[in-house]
Design an enzyme around this catalytic site. Structure first.
Site, PDB file in Angstrom:
ATOM      1  NE  ARG A  80      40.091  41.898  39.931  1.00  0.00           N
ATOM      2  CZ  ARG A  80      40.670  41.183  38.978  1.00  0.00           C
ATOM      3  NH1 ARG A  80      41.059  39.935  39.219  1.00  0.00           N
ATOM      4  NH2 ARG A  80      40.849  41.688  37.766  1.00  0.00           N
ATOM      5  CG  HIS A  81      35.983  44.316  39.507  1.00  0.00           C
ATOM      6  ND1 HIS A  81      36.228  43.400  38.518  1.00  0.00           N
ATOM      7  CD2 HIS A  81      37.059  45.147  39.514  1.00  0.00           C
ATOM      8  CE1 HIS A  81      37.384  43.650  37.930  1.00  0.00           C
ATOM      9  NE2 HIS A  81      37.921  44.708  38.531  1.00  0.00           N
ATOM     10  CG  HIS A  96      39.658  48.675  41.076  1.00  0.00           C
ATOM     11  ND1 HIS A  96      39.090  48.604  39.819  1.00  0.00           N
ATOM     12  CD2 HIS A  96      39.199  49.847  41.621  1.00  0.00           C
ATOM     13  CE1 HIS A  96      38.341  49.676  39.597  1.00  0.00           C
ATOM     14  NE2 HIS A  96      38.389  50.442  40.676  1.00  0.00           N
TER      15      HIS A  96
END
Length: 648
Positions: A395-396, A577
């Site tokens: 995930r970012h 995400h």
């Protein structure tokens, strides 16, 4: 033809044949094999059985080309059987001994009815169906009482020409087959319209022509023969290879040596036999698909057609040509392929192998026994095997709008100019179309978010993680995360980020607000992000839909991941995400998509820079989740500080 024979060819019988093909595929899928591998195995083994297809897959587990999407090539032959072929085989053996090898020794007696044509593995049952359909039509028509063969010779060819009436019958069968294949598959087959013939000799030494003609004239072409329609296939990549047969087994003693299993065939490059100076040759095993070195004196020259696969054999002209004869001797059922010949006896190093009985086409030992030899004799290498591939999904990092709210731009932009109003706000922002409003649905990283990504990359480097390629969602925060990780890994100058819209988060989240306006490749490059402007997305933005449900979301992400893993080597990093850790891996594990409630409930459990790692289980064609090689990243919230609090 007897009524019982006719009934065999009716539509219900043909439908049953197709159902059998589908059933074999379904059994393999239920066993856990990937669809592409199952279809390839069934095509390579002629769909003889589920067991044989699964053995083929396991035998090819070390074949580096196993997942290459290269369709096999198919061809339709008319082949004689019976007393006539005995004479033709004797002629072949005599010419080999007395005149040396020529081009005809690379095949078995046949009449070619069409040119080779490529067929995707998934379409093969329809092509087989076309053979049966044409055979069914021919069974209701008048067939030649006998196929007459006339001797013909030239300076470069010796053969037998088919009489005009029989040739017309076979050409008609070939054209109907071509029409049926085109109708059901869209594949064009070029039926032969030239003089139909059986080749007895070509590519021979001119000094041997007289002897070849003399032996050919001694063939009694009046002997009876049954004629079959046969559908064969070959490995397209090996079409121009020389072929040798293994006559002595030999386990490899070094990593670069090929395991020799008696009865296996080995493909060689055209000049390999004459270019070797020490007797060691390099080739590719027909049985396993593996490449390596082997001693040439453990093999003998073989026919190319020995490595072909027989898919269907259907009699169309009986032994004598009369319908009464066919009624008393019903034709071979197309759903039952002729059994493979028994395994030949072991040959001494000084004994030349006899010419194989070619009346049933390519001859070889029982495949089940050969596959068993591969599995039992596979050596244990002293060298460390290559580690399985791994997929890293991340995930970012921390995003600006979550920390500072959706209206953070109001305090940071004055007259269109950005000003950093907090140490955790980005030091600078990219120039982009629609700024600053376009940042509302495509938030950048905070400075802490960049630091999170940097820490993650440094930890990966310390843990010895090797990345071969990196892919990212088109969201700015994801691209920034990937860029920071590559920088920490020391790979920024050597590896570019491939941005694919198919990795974007669930579009359902944008159902009310509308799809976000993403940055262009030029805008990302101008901002200094290391993206690949030449990359062509697997799922473009034009394929997005705001009405996407959760199943479609999982499938969109899987489409990208499956394509990436199927076309690359080494370990892959995906920056996307929270939901991506599951949506990009769920189908790889052989699991179905989660429900909407389950998916959303899981997403809130994924922290910034949360990582999931999946490892390939090549034998089963799936990926299993494994423990990440780095520690998790944890820190507490740090609210906005008002220094005036000390004045109160």
């Amino acid at each position: 033809m007897a009524e019982a024979s006719r009934e065999f060819f009716d539509r219900s019988g043909l439908a049953a044949t197709i159902a059998r093909n589908v059933s074999n595929l379904e059994v393999l899928l239920n066993m856990g094999f990937p669809k592409e591998r199952a279809e390839k195995a069934l095509a390579a083994t002629g769909d003889r059985s589920v067991q044989l297809a699964s053995d083929w897959i396991f035998a090819h587990v070390d074949d580096t080309s196993l997942d290459e999407k290269v369709p096999r090539e198919y061809v339709l032959f008319a082949c004689p059987t019976g007393p006539l072929v005995t004479q033709l085989d004797e002629y072949s053996e005599k010419t080999l001994v007395q005149c040396g090898r020529n081009g005809s020794h690379n095949s078995f007696p046949h009449v070619t009815l069409c040119s080779f044509f490529a067929v995707p593995d998934s379409t093969v049952p329809k092509v087989v169906h076309a053979v049966l359909t044409v055979a069914g039509r021919l069974s209701c028509r008048e067939v030649p009482a006998k196929v007459s063969l006339d001797f013909y010779s030239s300076s470069s060819f010796v053969g037998l020409f088919v009489d005009d009436r029989s040739a017309a019958f076979l050409r008609n069968a070939s054209q109907e087959f071509a029409n049926e294949v085109l109708k059901t598959t869209g594949i064009e087959v070029k039926a032969h319209k030239k003089q139909l013939h059986i080749t007895l000799a070509y590519q021979f030494n001119p000094s041997q022509q007289k002897k070849l003609e003399e032996l050919a004239r001694s063939i009694d072409t009046s002997l009876p023969a049954q004629w079959d329609l046969r559908l064969y296939s070959r490995d397209t990549r090996r079409a121009k290879s020389d072929v040798v047969r293994v006559v002595h087994p030999l386990p490899p003693s070094n990593d670069d040596e090929l395991e020799l299993v008696r009865g296996d065939y080995i493909y060689l490059e055209p000049d390999e036999l004459v270019s070797s100076s020490d007797g060691w040759l390099r080739g590719v095993s027909w049985l396993t698909g593996c490449a390596g070195l082997f001693p040439g004196n453990y093999t003998e020259k073989a026919a190319e057609t020995d490595t072909w696969t027989l898919h269907r054999c259907v009699p169309v002209i009986s032994l004598r040509g009369s319908s009464s004869t066919r009624a008393s001797a019903p034709p071979l059922s197309p759903t039952q392929l002729p059994p493979l010949p028994s395994e030949p006896s072991t040959l001494s190093s000084t004994t030349r192998a006899p010419v194989p009985d070619r009346r049933n086409g390519p001859s070889r030992p029982p495949l089940e026994e050969m596959y068993s030899q591969v599995q039992k004799s596979r050596p244990v290498s002293n060298s460390k095997p290559a580690p399985p591939r791994q997929l890293y999904i991340l995930r970012h990092g921390e995003r600006v709008d979550v920390v500072f709210g959706k209206r953070w731009m109001n305090a940071c932009f004055v007259n269109g100019e950005y000003s950093q109003q907090d140490l955790n706000l980005p030091r600078k922002l990219p120039s982009r179309e629609g700024s600053p409003l376009s940042f509302a649905e495509d938030s950048p990283l905070t400075e802490m978010g960049w630091f999170q990504a940097r820490l993650t990359g440094e930890a990966m480097k310390t843990a010895g993680v090797h990345i071969s390629q990196v892919y990212s969602s088109p969201s700015l925060r994801c691209v920034q995360t990937a860029d920071a990780i590559l920088d920490a890994l020391g790979l920024r100058s050597a590896m570019k980020i491939r941005v694919d819209p198919g990795l974007f988060e669930w579009l359902y989240f944008y159902k009310a607000s509308g799809l976000p306006k993403l940055m262009t490749m030029k805008e990302l490059l101008d901002f200094g992000l290391n993206v690949d402007p030449t990359y062509h997305p697997i799922v473009p933005v034009s394929d997005w839909s705001r009405t996407e449900d959760v199943v479609q979301y999982y499938q969109r992400n899987h489409t990208v991941v499956q394509s990436v893993l199927g076309s690359t080597d080494g370990n892959t990093l995906i920056c996307a995400h929270a939901g991506s850790l599951d949506s990009c891996s769920r189908h790889l594990q052989g699991l179905s998509a989660r429900t909407q409630r389950e998916a959303v409930k899981l997403m809130v459990k994924i922290p910034y820079c949360g990582m999931a790692v999946f490892q390939e289980v090549k034998e089963a064609g799936i990926w299993d989740q494994v423990e990440p090689p780095i520690h998790t990243l944890t820190h507490s919230p740090n609210h906005k500080f008002d220094w005036r609090v000390l004045q109160s």
